[in-house]
Every structure is written in C-alpha cells, then in structure tokens.
Scaffold this motif. Structure first.
Motif, PDB file in Angstrom:
ATOM      1  N   SER A  78       0.844  -1.198   0.000  1.00  0.00           N
ATOM      2  CA  SER A  78       0.000   0.000   0.000  1.00  0.00           C
ATOM      3  C   SER A  78       0.879   1.248   0.000  1.00  0.00           C
ATOM      4  CB  SER A  78      -0.919   0.003   1.226  1.00  0.00           C
ATOM      5  OG  SER A  78      -0.175   0.222   2.405  1.00  0.00           O
ATOM      6  N   THR A  79       0.351   2.317  -0.579  1.00  0.00           N
ATOM      7  CA  THR A  79       1.134   3.555  -0.698  1.00  0.00           C
ATOM      8  C   THR A  79       1.537   4.096   0.670  1.00  0.00           C
ATOM      9  OG1 THR A  79       0.042   4.092  -2.784  1.00  0.00           O
ATOM     10  CG2 THR A  79       1.112   5.905  -1.614  1.00  0.00           C
ATOM     11  N   GLY A  80       0.613   4.005   1.632  1.00  0.00           N
ATOM     12  CA  GLY A  80       0.920   4.508   2.976  1.00  0.00           C
ATOM     13  C   GLY A  80       2.063   3.742   3.613  1.00  0.00           C
ATOM     14  N   THR A  81       1.982   2.430   3.570  1.00  0.00           N
ATOM     15  CA  THR A  81       3.033   1.593   4.167  1.00  0.00           C
ATOM     16  C   THR A  81       4.367   1.809   3.452  1.00  0.00           C
ATOM     17  OG1 THR A  81       1.391  -0.086   4.779  1.00  0.00           O
ATOM     18  CG2 THR A  81       3.702  -0.767   4.716  1.00  0.00           C
ATOM     19  N   LEU A  82       4.306   1.888   2.140  1.00  0.00           N
ATOM     20  CA  LEU A  82       5.524   2.094   1.356  1.00  0.00           C
ATOM     21  C   LEU A  82       6.213   3.403   1.741  1.00  0.00           C
ATOM     22  CD1 LEU A  82       7.424   1.392  -1.015  1.00  0.00           C
ATOM     23  CD2 LEU A  82       5.785   2.513  -2.542  1.00  0.00           C
ATOM     24  N   ASN A  83       5.444   4.466   1.875  1.00  0.00           N
ATOM     25  CA  ASN A  83       6.051   5.766   2.187  1.00  0.00           C
ATOM     26  C   ASN A  83       6.570   5.839   3.615  1.00  0.00           C
ATOM     27  OD1 ASN A  83       5.849   7.877  -0.131  1.00  0.00           O
ATOM     28  ND2 ASN A  83       3.953   6.699  -0.256  1.00  0.00           N
ATOM     29  N   ASP A  84       5.957   5.079   4.507  1.00  0.00           N
ATOM     30  CA  ASP A  84       6.504   4.995   5.871  1.00  0.00           C
ATOM     31  C   ASP A  84       7.905   4.376   5.827  1.00  0.00           C
ATOM     32  OD1 ASP A  84       4.254   6.121   6.972  1.00  0.00           O
ATOM     33  OD2 ASP A  84       3.349   4.200   7.575  1.00  0.00           O
ATOM     34  N   VAL A  85       8.061   3.328   5.043  1.00  0.00           N
ATOM     35  CA  VAL A  85       9.354   2.655   4.945  1.00  0.00           C
ATOM     36  C   VAL A  85      10.376   3.531   4.231  1.00  0.00           C
ATOM     37  CG1 VAL A  85      10.563   0.699   3.867  1.00  0.00           C
ATOM     38  CG2 VAL A  85       8.394   0.327   5.072  1.00  0.00           C
ATOM     39  N   VAL A  86       9.946   4.222   3.178  1.00  0.00           N
ATOM     40  CA  VAL A  86      10.854   5.116   2.455  1.00  0.00           C
ATOM     41  C   VAL A  86      11.327   6.246   3.378  1.00  0.00           C
ATOM     42  CG1 VAL A  86      11.036   6.791   0.570  1.00  0.00           C
ATOM     43  CG2 VAL A  86       9.933   4.578   0.167  1.00  0.00           C
ATOM     44  N   SER A  87      10.418   6.798   4.152  1.00  0.00           N
ATOM     45  CA  SER A  87      10.793   7.862   5.098  1.00  0.00           C
ATOM     46  C   SER A  87      11.807   7.357   6.115  1.00  0.00           C
ATOM     47  CB  SER A  87       9.540   8.389   5.821  1.00  0.00           C
ATOM     48  OG  SER A  87       8.635   8.990   4.912  1.00  0.00           O
ATOM     49  N   GLU A  88      11.593   6.136   6.563  1.00  0.00           N
ATOM     50  CA  GLU A  88      12.525   5.507   7.510  1.00  0.00           C
ATOM     51  C   GLU A  88      13.903   5.323   6.878  1.00  0.00           C
ATOM     52  OE1 GLU A  88      12.542   1.068   8.822  1.00  0.00           O
ATOM     53  OE2 GLU A  88      11.081   2.116  10.077  1.00  0.00           O
ATOM     54  N   ALA A  89      13.915   4.900   5.600  1.00  0.00           N
ATOM     55  CA  ALA A  89      15.183   4.697   4.891  1.00  0.00           C
ATOM     56  C   ALA A  89      15.926   6.012   4.718  1.00  0.00           C
ATOM     57  CB  ALA A  89      14.916   4.052   3.534  1.00  0.00           C
ATOM     58  N   VAL A  90      15.200   7.059   4.376  1.00  0.00           N
ATOM     59  CA  VAL A  90      15.817   8.381   4.179  1.00  0.00           C
ATOM     60  C   VAL A  90      16.367   8.922   5.497  1.00  0.00           C
ATOM     61  CG1 VAL A  90      15.322  10.795   3.598  1.00  0.00           C
ATOM     62  CG2 VAL A  90      14.446   8.947   2.143  1.00  0.00           C
ATOM     63  N   ALA A  91      15.639   8.686   6.584  1.00  0.00           N
ATOM     64  CA  ALA A  91      16.090   9.163   7.896  1.00  0.00           C
ATOM     65  C   ALA A  91      17.375   8.463   8.326  1.00  0.00           C
ATOM     66  CB  ALA A  91      14.992   8.941   8.931  1.00  0.00           C
ATOM     67  N   MET A  92      17.506   7.195   7.981  1.00  0.00           N
ATOM     68  CA  MET A  92      18.683   6.425   8.363  1.00  0.00           C
ATOM     69  C   MET A  92      19.888   6.726   7.479  1.00  0.00           C
ATOM     70  SD  MET A  92      17.148   2.683   9.372  1.00  0.00           S
ATOM     71  CE  MET A  92      18.763   2.145   9.921  1.00  0.00           C
ATOM     72  N   ASN A  93      19.627   7.132   6.229  1.00  0.00           N
ATOM     73  CA  ASN A  93      20.727   7.410   5.300  1.00  0.00           C
ATOM     74  C   ASN A  93      20.274   8.513   4.350  1.00  0.00           C
ATOM     75  OD1 ASN A  93      22.930   7.408   3.633  1.00  0.00           O
ATOM     76  ND2 ASN A  93      22.644   5.330   2.860  1.00  0.00           N
ATOM     77  N   GLU A  94      20.730   9.732   4.608  1.00  0.00           N
ATOM     78  CA  GLU A  94      20.270  10.878   3.818  1.00  0.00           C
ATOM     79  C   GLU A  94      20.665  10.740   2.345  1.00  0.00           C
ATOM     80  OE1 GLU A  94      21.527  14.605   5.335  1.00  0.00           O
ATOM     81  OE2 GLU A  94      19.861  14.736   6.749  1.00  0.00           O
ATOM     82  N   PRO A  95      19.801  11.226   1.448  1.00  0.00           N
ATOM     83  CA  PRO A  95      20.115  11.187   0.019  1.00  0.00           C
ATOM     84  C   PRO A  95      21.357  12.002  -0.291  1.00  0.00           C
ATOM     85  CG  PRO A  95      17.777  11.613   0.356  1.00  0.00           C
ATOM     86  CD  PRO A  95      18.436  11.738   1.689  1.00  0.00           C
ATOM     87  N   PRO A  96      22.019  11.708  -1.417  1.00  0.00           N
ATOM     88  CA  PRO A  96      23.270  12.390  -1.763  1.00  0.00           C
ATOM     89  C   PRO A  96      23.027  13.812  -2.264  1.00  0.00           C
ATOM     90  CG  PRO A  96      22.613  10.898  -3.522  1.00  0.00           C
ATOM     91  CD  PRO A  96      21.651  10.673  -2.396  1.00  0.00           C
ATOM     92  N   THR A  97      24.112  14.593  -2.279  1.00  0.00           N
ATOM     93  CA  THR A  97      24.078  15.941  -2.842  1.00  0.00           C
ATOM     94  C   THR A  97      25.008  15.997  -4.044  1.00  0.00           C
ATOM     95  OG1 THR A  97      25.874  16.686  -1.412  1.00  0.00           O
ATOM     96  CG2 THR A  97      23.609  17.013  -0.617  1.00  0.00           C
ATOM     97  N   SER A  98      24.728  16.919  -4.953  1.00  0.00           N
ATOM     98  CA  SER A  98      25.587  17.132  -6.116  1.00  0.00           C
ATOM     99  C   SER A  98      25.523  18.606  -6.479  1.00  0.00           C
ATOM    100  CB  SER A  98      25.130  16.277  -7.296  1.00  0.00           C
ATOM    101  OG  SER A  98      25.920  16.523  -8.442  1.00  0.00           O
ATOM    102  N   SER A  99      26.707  19.253  -6.560  1.00  0.00           N
ATOM    103  CA  SER A  99      26.795  20.685  -6.885  1.00  0.00           C
ATOM    104  C   SER A  99      25.953  21.519  -5.923  1.00  0.00           C
ATOM    105  CB  SER A  99      26.350  20.936  -8.325  1.00  0.00           C
ATOM    106  OG  SER A  99      27.154  20.204  -9.238  1.00  0.00           O
ATOM    107  N   GLY A 100      25.956  21.116  -4.667  1.00  0.00           N
ATOM    108  CA  GLY A 100      25.240  21.875  -3.650  1.00  0.00           C
ATOM    109  C   GLY A 100      23.755  21.567  -3.558  1.00  0.00           C
ATOM    110  N   ARG A 101      23.253  20.671  -4.396  1.00  0.00           N
ATOM    111  CA  ARG A 101      21.824  20.323  -4.359  1.00  0.00           C
ATOM    112  C   ARG A 101      21.663  18.911  -3.793  1.00  0.00           C
ATOM    113  NH1 ARG A 101      18.424  20.572  -9.299  1.00  0.00           N
ATOM    114  NH2 ARG A 101      16.790  21.035  -7.767  1.00  0.00           N
TER     115      ARG A 101
END
Length: 440
Positions: free
Chosen positions: A355-378
């Motif tokens: 389900s979309t809700g469950t999926l986004n909970d897990v994605v949020s958890e993944a992002v919190a544990m390992n922040e997305p990368p940056t490139s050229s300051g973005r």
C-alpha cells in the motif's frame, strides 16, 4: 485438463507440424523438411466454431527404427494417443501408403478413440490419389493441403463433431513455470520427476529437447503449467539456419511468457559463462526465479561443499542476489519435492503489492537512516513513492531532480525495500521521476 485433447500422429514428414501451426495460429512446432524434427509432443490451445480444444503435435512414428532416439519418439507418440480424446492420423498423398502407415493404422483401429484419417499434400486435390487410403480401414479419408490451407475447415468440422463435452477454462490462473539451462543439465529429467511420468525424452545426448513443451498439472489443489525448454547454447556455436537455433529462440520466448523460471545448473561442472548469461536473461526479463543445482548426488561432498557453491553463485550472479538456491538430484528425487514450493514463494514475492501509505513509511525511515546524496550543492529530495506494477514489483519515486539519484543510493533503497517487505526470489524495479513543479 478440462479441454478435450486432439493428437496429431503419423510417420515423419507428412505435414503434422504444418497443420498444428496453421490451426494454432502461430509457429509453435518447428517446420523443416527433415524427418524427426519434432521429437517430443507439443501442446497448444486451439478453437474452431466456438469449440475449444487442445492440440498435441507428436514426433514422426517409424515402426521399423532401431535407433534409440527413434524409439523414444515413437513411445511419446503413443503416450499422446493414449491421452487424446480424438486422434488425427496424417498420411501423405504424394508418397502414398507405406508399410508403417499400415502398422500405425492397426494400432489405431484398436485404440478405442475416434480416429480421423487425414490425407495431406493434395495441393491440386487430385481425388484419385485418395482412394487407396481406404485400404487402411479407418473410414473415409479427409483430403487436405496444409501448406495451402485447403480442406482444413472441413477437417476441423469433423474434429469438433467428435469432441467430448468440455468445461473449458480450467487452466485460467495456472502458474506457468519454465525450466531453462544449458543442454544436458537435467531439465527434462527434472520435468519428468515433477510430473511423475516420462513426459519428455531423457537422454545423455545434449540437445535432446528441441521445443518448449507445456504440460499442465495440479499440486495441492493449485494449477500449474510446466514448460520444459531446449538447452541454450552459446550463440556462436549454433548455425543460425539450424533447427536448434529455432529451439533456442523458443526457449527464450518461453521465459518471456513464464510466471516463474527454474534456472538449472549442473553440480558436476564449473559454473560457466553460459550459465551466467542464461540467468542474466531471466533477470533482465524481470522474472521471479529459483536456482536449481542439479546432479547433487554425483559429486563428492564435505562440510564445506554447499558453502563453496553458494559463494560461487553469489559472486557470479551478484546481479541476482535476491534468488534462492536449491540443491537437488532429478535422478534420485533429492529435494525435488521442494522445487514447486520455492517457485510458489518466488511468484508470491513477485505478486506482492504494498500500500502507498506503508511504502512511504518505509521510504521515510530509509531516508532518515541514510540521507540522500548531494551534487553541486543540491540534495536529492524524495517526496513520495508508489507501487506502479507487480510481476515484477515496480516502484516510482517522485523527486526534485532525478539526475541526483546516484546508483549507490538506488541500490540502498532497493535493499531497504527488500529487507522491509521480503522480495526474495524476484527482481524489483525502481524508477525516479521529477515532479512537474520542480522541472526547470
């Protein structure tokens, strides 16, 4: 199987496969002016005037052969006749009646099934060539020219007259399981062991199975179709005009239409480049799969043997880290009873919807544990995700800039989803899309 079965039998090169392909509407049986091209029987669904039935094409019957392969082919034809509700006995108007026609006719007169005598290759419908076929004692011959599609409607009219009542549709929803691998790794032996009878030819000659062979079966109340395929050789070792080249193409097509693929390796041989290539094709097609290491009974083993094999497979098939491996012996039956269970698990993983809700909970958890990368300051921002498809599970991530998605972070997200939802046995696909309001 609920649909009526119609078997097409006769000696080699009388046009059985041409008829089969004309009726089924696609090139399923190999056609070539070489006796013995069809070795096993091949099954496909057909329909005429609203009546559905299953057509079985068989190898040519040569009653005088002393060749072991010829005897195998003949035994398969007799198995098909025994299974069938209606038998079509094909003969050749150009060559007339030969001794083997009389011998097959003798068998068919006592088979207890409706038998239709078909006289093929009457391109100009010279009816005087038909009269001698009354001698076979199988009733009125039906003249046709399969090559020119003449007389096929009349023949099919007769076929449907003799069909028993059919419920139809029993195979709807059946899970299609393809068995693939190099020649002579034991695919046909495995198929026979799973089905419990000698469905396909088993031989030590590499390349015995030339066609993709479908066999419906039922296990624990669930319907399946098992597809045994030709061994896949390296392309440069195959003559592009050869019968075998058609067979390999058909094996590849079988993978594409399968729901689950069993990739068979030979435990007595080193894992080869071709083994990896076959597994890679299955992965690229997005198919859930199981690795089966066959002939486990013939190798010497110690406490570390399985670990060594596991490590080799893990290294060479790093792109398929999700796949499960089962060590079996099709010869002795070792762990063969677990094969379909593993296939079921892989298919269930591929069919899983989050389900979309469950999926986004897990994605949020993944992002919190390992922040997305940056490139050229973005920095990459993931707004939300949704599952777009199953088989294989496909996920779409809506982001501020898809060019900021590094392959290592893509891999991290895939592994996190796998850990969270157990997608063992199946590939999954991740797609990143820039939200419109963020487009430059």
């Amino acid at each position: 199987m609920s649909k009526a079965l119609v078997a097409v039998v006769g000696r080699p090169n009388v046009g059985k496969s041409t008829f089969f392909n004309k009726v089924c509407g696609k090139r399923i049986s190999i056609i070539k002016d070489t006796p013995g091209v069809t070795r096993d029987y091949i099954v496909a669904d057909a329909e005429w005037c609203g009546k559905e039935f299953t057509l079985i094409d068989t190898g040519g019957i040569d009653t005088k052969t002393s060749d072991p392969m010829g005897k195998h082919i003949m035994s398969q034809a007799y198995v098909a006749m025994d299974m069938a509700d209606v038998v079509l006995f094909f003969t050749d108007a150009k060559s007339g009646i030969v001794s083997s026609d009389y011998e097959v006719a003798n068998v068919l007169r006592t088979c207890g099934k409706p038998v239709l005598l078909v006289v093929n290759k009457l391109d100009n419908f010279e009816m005087e060539k038909v009269y001698e076929f009354y001698e076979l004692g199988l009733g009125e011959p039906i003249p046709v020219s399969c090559e020119q599609s003449k007389g096929l409607g009349d023949l099919l009219d007769e076929v449907v007259k003799h069909l028993p009542q059919s419920e139809g549709g029993a195979e709807e929803g059946a899970i299609k399981i393809a068995v693939v691998g190099k020649p002579n790794v034991g695919k046909s032996s495995l198929t026979n062991k799973l089905l419990g009878f000698n469905r396909v030819i088993v031989s030590n000659v590499a390349g015995t199975t030339r066609d993709a062979i479908d066999t419906p079966f039922c296990r624990n109340g669930k319907d399946y179709v098992l597809i045994d395929t030709a061994g896949m050789r390296r392309k440069r070792s195959i003559d592009d005009e050869s019968v075998e080249s058609y067979s390999v193409l058909r094996a590849l097509a079988a993978v594409k239409r399968a729901d689950v693929v069993l990739v068979v390796f030979d435990a007595s041989e080193e894992l080869s480049e071709q083994d990896v290539r076959i597994a890679g094709f299955v992965h690229e097609q997005g198919k859930p799969s199981v690795i089966l290491v066959n002939k486990w009974d013939v190798i010497e083993k110690d406490a570390y043997t399985v670990n060594k094999f596991d490590e080799k497979i893990k290294t060479d098939l790093a792109f398929m880290s999700y796949v499960k491996t089962l060590y079996i012996s099709a010869q002795t039956g070792l762990r063969v009873d677990k094969v379909v269970d593993y296939a079921d698990e892989a298919y269930a993983s591929a069919s899983k919807r989050i389900s979309t809700g469950t999926l986004n909970d897990v994605v949020s958890e993944a992002v919190a544990m390992n922040e997305p990368p940056t490139s050229s300051g973005r920095r990459l921002k993931i707004y939300y995700a949704t599952q777009a498809e199953t088989n294989p599970p496909s996920f779409v991530f809506f982001v501020n800039d898809d060019t900021l998605v590094h392959f290592s972070y893509r891999r991290y997200l895939e592994n996190y989803l796998r850990k969270s939802f157990d997608f063992s046995g199946t590939p999954i696909k991740l797609t990143f899309r820039r939200k419109k309001e963020d487009a430059q």
